[in-house]
Design an enzyme around this catalytic site. Structure first.
Site, short mmCIF file in Angstrom:
data_model
loop_
_atom_site.label_atom_id
_atom_site.label_comp_id
_atom_site.label_asym_id
_atom_site.label_seq_id
_atom_site.Cartn_x
_atom_site.Cartn_y
_atom_site.Cartn_z
N HIS A 149 8.12 23.86 -8.53
CA HIS A 149 9.29 23.04 -8.16
C HIS A 149 10.20 22.72 -9.36
O HIS A 149 11.42 22.85 -9.29
CB HIS A 149 8.85 21.75 -7.49
CG HIS A 149 7.84 21.94 -6.39
ND1 HIS A 149 7.89 23.01 -5.53
CD2 HIS A 149 6.76 21.21 -6.00
CE1 HIS A 149 6.89 22.94 -4.67
NE2 HIS A 149 6.19 21.85 -4.93
N ASP A 194 8.58 28.27 -1.98
CA ASP A 194 8.58 27.05 -2.79
C ASP A 194 9.39 26.08 -1.94
O ASP A 194 10.61 26.25 -1.80
CB ASP A 194 9.27 27.28 -4.14
CG ASP A 194 9.24 26.01 -4.98
OD1 ASP A 194 9.49 24.93 -4.43
OD2 ASP A 194 8.95 26.11 -6.18
N HIS A 195 8.73 25.10 -1.37
CA HIS A 195 9.45 24.32 -0.35
C HIS A 195 10.62 23.53 -0.93
O HIS A 195 11.51 23.10 -0.20
CB HIS A 195 8.50 23.42 0.44
CG HIS A 195 8.10 22.16 -0.25
ND1 HIS A 195 7.11 22.11 -1.19
CD2 HIS A 195 8.56 20.90 -0.14
CE1 HIS A 195 6.99 20.86 -1.62
NE2 HIS A 195 7.85 20.10 -1.00
C1 BG6 Z 1 3.61 19.99 -3.29
C2 BG6 Z 1 2.51 19.51 -4.18
O1 BG6 Z 1 3.95 21.31 -3.60
O2 BG6 Z 1 4.74 19.17 -3.45
C3 BG6 Z 1 2.17 18.05 -3.91
O3 BG6 Z 1 1.35 20.30 -3.98
C4 BG6 Z 1 3.42 17.21 -3.97
O4 BG6 Z 1 1.20 17.57 -4.83
C5 BG6 Z 1 4.53 17.81 -3.12
O5 BG6 Z 1 3.09 15.92 -3.51
C6 BG6 Z 1 5.84 17.07 -3.31
O6 BG6 Z 1 6.76 17.53 -2.38
P1 BG6 Z 1 7.93 16.60 -1.86
O7 BG6 Z 1 8.71 17.46 -0.93
O8 BG6 Z 1 7.25 15.44 -1.17
O9 BG6 Z 1 8.68 16.15 -3.06
#
Ligand code: BG6
Length: 518
Positions: A264, A201-202
């Site tokens: 997230h 989960d980044h």
């Molecule tokens: C991803 C989603 O996991 O997270 C995207 O699939 C989203 O739809 C993105 O735009 C948002 O990540 P960050 O790091 O830009 O907040």
């Protein structure tokens, strides 16, 4: 003693005992895809540049298309020029790094291709590069099971890790509901042990998200307020300025609930709300997150109608430019009911949080991109100032700005200088940039490093992913067979449908929108 010396002494390194990263090979399945070019290779390049890669390593891209090592390197170099977080790309560093990058052409279903991969690994002539293997599955989840099975059959993956170590990193979406996530987990763990599976989960790779635990548990002043006695409610906002763009096809299957809330938002919520873990090791932290997810009060379809708001954007102005409505985006059905916005009120049935609403919201084409957690404290008793100022006296609030303008601010009331007695909110602020300088490694750098080091703290465990899906499934069940109504549309460039405001108004609350960076 100078302040700076003091700061130096005060740095407490928690990772002194961290094991060094052993030489290994990273095999990327789905190497021709977007993720490899945009995130994975730039992250590995930066780790190399910052001397964080193991002393010896190889990167092998595995994909269907016909390419040579040289043509793949060339392609990656072009992508790096575009996506690197530091520019220009350092030519010398790239030459050194890319000498370790190779390509292996093959179909995911073809055992022979995996045997060829094995020979390529043998050819490196080093037992660690041959047996310490990080398999990065940047593929569609429907291919996870097949890849893992073939790896096992080709003698590249050993559940007992009898030869070196092997780990599997998987990307989201991890299933589309609890049943499919369960199925994927079963497929993965048929050939790999759970401790070998690293689910990304980044958000957990973001510094500010990692700081939630430090902030809570390395300070005594906040944690004692962190409960139902002092906290009135919590707001977690992850807003995005962009629409779905070219990802309409994917989004039609996902929607905001699966795309953002399941992972997230619930991850951020669990870090904000979990109990202190018994140690900072991966399992105790993940145990507490699971406990928290399991304490979230289940939602019946009737609760969903009252506690969850979905929305979809129609054409509107965003940053002065007219944007298409969701239904007009490429690969989106003209009568799509997919949500691009979700706001939900969750209640946590445990001792600490009983009765405290957690409001989570996320959406595409909102006025700005920002992720924030706001802890709203209870108002003061209605005597003295509160009696006179009524609801003009703002309750204290603590805002964790996860991105951008990363930092934390505490809002409290102060006397406006002058002869009359007036009170207004003022702020105490901490900014990452001014405190630590502009150090902004990409989440993927940290995550790849942790996976190579075998530390699963920043990855999602099986029971965690399943607990999150159980929550999301209940919400989907409440929406089943109900097309969007007029109240559920919002103009692109606004903060979502009106119903999202009504959701908070039920308890006299209002959304506090993130502010643009000035
Ligand atoms: C991803 C989603 O996991 O997270 C995207 O699939 C989203 O739809 C993105 O735009 C948002 O990540 P960050 O790091 O830009 O907040």
């Amino acid at each position: 003693m100078e302040n700076e010396d003091l700061d130096e002494l005060m740095v407490c390194r928690l990772d002194q005992t961290r094991k060094t990263v052993e030489p290994c090979s990273i095999v990327i399945f789905g190497a021709s895809g977007d993720l490899t070019a945009r995130k994975l290779i730039p992250a590995l390049y930066h780790l190399y540049k910052e001397k964080q890669m193991p002393p010896k390593f190889r990167v092998i891209g595995f994909a269907r298309r016909e390419k040579t090592d040289a043509s793949w390197r060339e392609e990656l170099r072009q992508a790096l020029d575009q996506f690197s977080r530091t520019k220009p790309v350092d030519d010398k560093v790239w030459q050194e790094f890319s000498a370790n990058v190779f390509y292996c052409m093959g179909e995911f279903s073809d055992l022979e291709a995996y045997k060829k991969l094995g020979k390529q690994l043998d050819s490196f002539g080093d037992p660690q590069l041959r047996n310490n293997l990080l398999f990065y599955l940047a593929t569609s989840p429907s291919q996870f099971g097949e890849v893992v099975e073939q790896l096992y059959k080709a003698d590249l993956l050993h559940k007992d890790e009898s030869k070196g170590w092997q780990r599997i990193v998987v990307e989201k979406p991890f299933g589309h509901d609890l049943a499919s996530a369960y199925q994927l987990n079963t497929e993965l763990t048929r050939y790999a042990h759970e401790r070998q599976v690293f689910r990304i989960d980044h958000y957990l790779g973001k510094e500010t998200v990692q700081n939630i635990l430090m902030f809570r548990f390395a300070n005594s002043i906040f944690e004692r307020l962190w409960n139902r006695d002092s906290v009135d409610h919590v707001q977690i906002t992850v807003s995005e300025n962009l629409g779905v763009g070219q990802r309409g096809g994917y989004y039609e299957e996902a929607g905001a609930l699966r795309d953002m809330v399941q992972n997230h938002l619930l991850q951020v919520m669990s870090l904000v709300a979990m109990e202190p873990p018994v140690s900072l090791d991966a399992e105790p932290i993940r145990d507490e997150k699971v406990k928290l997810l399991k304490s979230i009060r289940p939602l019946t379809p009737e609760d969903v109608a009252k506690q969850v708001v979905r929305g979809q954007y129609f054409a509107g102005m965003v940053d002065g430019k007219m944007q298409l409505g969701y239904r007009q985006e490429a690969k989106v059905k003209a009568d799509s009911n997919v949500e691009t916005f979700v706001a939900v009120k969750l209640l946590v049935d445990n001792w600490r949080w009983s009765g405290v609403p957690f409001y989570l919201r996320t959406g595409k084409h909102l006025p700005l991109s920002a992720s924030e957690v706001r802890i709203q404290f209870r108002p003061t008793p209605s005597v003295l100032f509160a009696a006179q100022c009524g609801n003009k006296l703002d309750p204290n609030a603590l805002t964790l700005r996860l991105q951008p303008n990363e930092g934390i601010s505490l809002r409290f009331n102060g006397k406006v200088p002058g002869t009359s007695t007036s009170v207004r909110p003022v702020r105490m602020s901490f900014s990452y940039n001014s405190e630590f300088g502009a150090y902004t490694p990409e989440a993927y750098e940290r995550l790849l490093l942790e996976a190579m080091a075998g530390d699963a703290t920043l990855f999602i465990r099986r029971d965690e992913v399943e607990a999150a899906w159980a929550i999301v499934d209940e919400i989907r069940k409440g929406w089943e067979g109900k097309p969007l109504t007029n109240r559920e549309f919002y103009s692109a460039g606004t903060w979502g449908p009106m119903a999202a405001d009504d959701l908070l108004a039920q308890r006299g609350h209002v959304w506090r929108n993130p502010q643009p960076v000035t």
